[in-house]
Scaffold this motif. Structure first.
Motif, PDB file in Angstrom:
ATOM      1  N   ASP A   1      44.207  64.212  61.929  1.00 27.33           N
ATOM      2  CA  ASP A   1      45.350  63.596  61.376  1.00 27.33           C
ATOM      3  C   ASP A   1      45.625  62.498  62.197  1.00 27.33           C
ATOM      4  N   GLN A   2      45.317  62.573  63.551  1.00 27.20           N
ATOM      5  CA  GLN A   2      45.366  61.212  64.590  1.00 27.20           C
ATOM      6  C   GLN A   2      44.561  60.273  64.275  1.00 27.20           C
ATOM      7  N   ASN A   3      43.351  60.507  63.933  1.00 27.86           N
ATOM      8  CA  ASN A   3      42.272  59.670  63.295  1.00 27.86           C
ATOM      9  C   ASN A   3      42.772  58.523  61.945  1.00 27.86           C
ATOM     10  N   TRP A   4      43.484  59.402  61.132  1.00 28.10           N
ATOM     11  CA  TRP A   4      43.676  58.621  60.178  1.00 28.10           C
ATOM     12  C   TRP A   4      45.167  58.028  60.273  1.00 28.10           C
ATOM     13  N   GLN A   5      45.948  58.452  61.207  1.00 25.55           N
ATOM     14  CA  GLN A   5      47.099  57.499  61.600  1.00 25.55           C
ATOM     15  C   GLN A   5      46.635  56.554  62.318  1.00 25.55           C
ATOM     16  N   SER A   6      45.599  56.432  63.117  1.00 27.66           N
ATOM     17  CA  SER A   6      45.152  55.220  63.727  1.00 27.66           C
ATOM     18  C   SER A   6      44.562  54.335  62.815  1.00 27.66           C
ATOM     19  N   VAL A   7      44.143  54.576  61.732  1.00 26.08           N
ATOM     20  CA  VAL A   7      43.649  53.483  60.508  1.00 26.08           C
ATOM     21  C   VAL A   7      45.139  53.281  59.926  1.00 26.08           C
ATOM     22  N   ALA A   8      45.847  54.088  59.698  1.00 29.48           N
ATOM     23  CA  ALA A   8      47.041  53.717  58.969  1.00 29.48           C
ATOM     24  C   ALA A   8      48.130  52.682  59.797  1.00 29.48           C
ATOM     25  N   ASN A   9      48.176  52.858  61.349  1.00 30.53           N
ATOM     26  CA  ASN A   9      49.120  51.905  61.930  1.00 30.53           C
ATOM     27  C   ASN A   9      48.304  50.482  62.328  1.00 30.53           C
TER      28      ASN A   9
END
Length: 320
Positions: free
Chosen positions: A91-99
Motif C-alpha cells: 500500500d505504501q509503495n502504491w501511495q508513493s507512486v500516487a503522491n
C-alpha cells in the motif's frame, strides 16, 4: 457476434489506443517459465506470438526497455508487468507512486519505452487483490497514467485477479476509467478428480474446484468488462491436463480461442509455466500429475500444446 462484442463494436472503426484491433482480431501468445526461450517455443509451434508477457521489478527499467525492442524486432507486442518501487508495505509503495514520489521512475519508463516505434502494453502491479486497497491502487494509476501516456506507443493496462470477478469485491473498484485496456489473469482452476480433497500443498486450503467450460470460465468477465466500455485482455490463462479424460484439456484450449475471439477479447496469453503453481503445472506439455494419493505418478502429454498450435492457424490472429 456475442452481446459483449456488439457492445464494443464501433462503426467506422479506428484504433483507440496503441495496439488496438477491430472486433474479431485477437493477439494470441504466451508467457514462459524457464523451460525454453520464446524463440525456441515459436520455432516448435511454427508461429510468431502475437503477444508476449514478461514480468519485472522496479529496478529493471532498462532491461525491460531492451526486451521491448527485442520483442518488437521479432514481431511481438510486449505485455509488461512491473512492480512499484519498494518504500514499505505494498500500500505504501502504491501511495508513493500516487503522491508523485516516483515521478522520475515513471518518466524513465515513458521515455525509455516511448523511444520505440511500436506498441507496448504496460501494467504496474498485476493481480492486486489481497496486496493493498482498491483506493490506493486507483490513486496510483490516476497519477501514473498521464505520465506514462506521454509516450504515444504505451497503452496502460491494469491486470486484475480473476477471483475479483468471482467474489465481486467489486472488480470495478480496481479500475479508474482512465486506463486504455483491462487485463485479467484467470484460469480453469480444476486440478483433481478427488472431490473430498484435503491435502495441503501450499499452506492454504486446497479445495476441490469443478471443471469450467470456456463459457463459464470467461463469459462473466467478458460481459462485465464490456459494460465498463473497455477492451479486455486475458493476460494469463490456462488449464490443467485432465489425465482420466484425454482430449478434454485440448478441447478447452481450442474452444477458448474461438469463444474469446468471437466475444471481442483483444488478446490472450497462455501461462506456459509451472511457476507459482502448487496444484500442478499449467505447462502445455510435460505435465506432472499430482493426484492426492500419489505424488510420483508422472504423465507426459502434449495435447494442450497441439491445440495451442492449431489455434495459431485460425482466422483472426492479430500481429503488430
Amino acid at each position: 457476434m456475442s452481446i459483449a462484442a456488439r457492445r464494443l463494436q464501433r462503426s467506422g472503426w479506428k484504433p483507440s489506443f496503441p495496439g488496438d484491433q477491430p472486433i474479431g482480431q485477437m493477439y494470441y501468445g504466451c508467457s514462459l517459465g524457464t523451460q525454453e526461450t520464446i524463440n525456441s517455443f515459436e520455432s516448435r509451434v511454427g508461429f510468431t506470438a502475437g503477444v508476449y508477457r514478461e514480468y519485472y521489478t522496479a529496478g529493471q527499467v532498462s532491461t525491460m526497455v531492451s526486451a521491448a525492442a527485442t520483442q518488437h524486432a521479432n514481431g511481438r507486442l510486449p505485455i509488461f508487468s512491473i512492480k512499484a518501487p519498494v518504500v514499505g508495505t505494498i500500500d505504501q509503495n502504491w501511495q508513493s507512486v500516487a503522491n508523485g514520489s516516483q515521478d522520475a521512475w515513471l518518466n524513465s519508463i515513458a521515455s525509455g519505452l516511448g523511444a520505440l516505434d511500436k506498441p507496448v502494453w504496460f501494467c504496474i502491479h498485476h493481480e492486486p487483490r489481497g496486496d493493498g486497497t482498491q483506493a490506493n491502487y486507483r490513486d496510483m494509476y490516476t497519477h501514473a497514467i498521464p505520465i506514462l501516456k506521454q509516450a504515444a506507443n504505451i497503452a496502460v493496462m491494469p491486470i486484475l485477479n480473476g477471483y475479483s470477478f468471482d467474489i465481486n469485491d467489486p472488480a470495478s473498484g480496481w479500475v479508474t476509467g482512465l486506463e486504455d485496456i483491462v487485463g485479467v489473469d484467470y484460469y480453469n482452476q480444476w486440478w483433481t478428480y478427488d472431490t473430498n480433497i484435503s491435502t495441503n500443498l501450499d499452506g492454504q486450503a486446497d479445495n476441490y474446484r469443478p471443471w469450467k467450460t470456456v463459457e463459464t470460465n470467461f463469459g462473466p468477465i467478458i460481459d462485465e468488462v464490456a459494460t465498463w466500455g473497455k477492451r479486455l485482455v486475458f493476460a494469463e490463462h490456462g488449464c490443467h491436463y485432465a489425465w482420466n479424460e484425454p482430449g478434454k484439456a485440448a478441447d478447452w484450449v481450442d474452444q477458448s480461442f474461438d469463444y474469446c475471439r468471437d466475444a471481442g477479447v483483444l488478446a490472450m496469453s497462455y501461462f506456459n509455466s509451472a511457476a507459482n503453481s502448487p496444484r500442478g503445472s499449467w505447462d502445455l506439455e510435460n505435465y506432472t500429475v499430482i493426484p492426492p494419493t500419489n505424488t510420483t505418478n508422472y504423465v507426459f502429454n502434449n495435447e494442450r500444446f497441439l491445440a495451442y498450435q492449431a489455434n495459431t492457424q485460425k482466422p483472426g490472429n492479430a500481429h503488430i
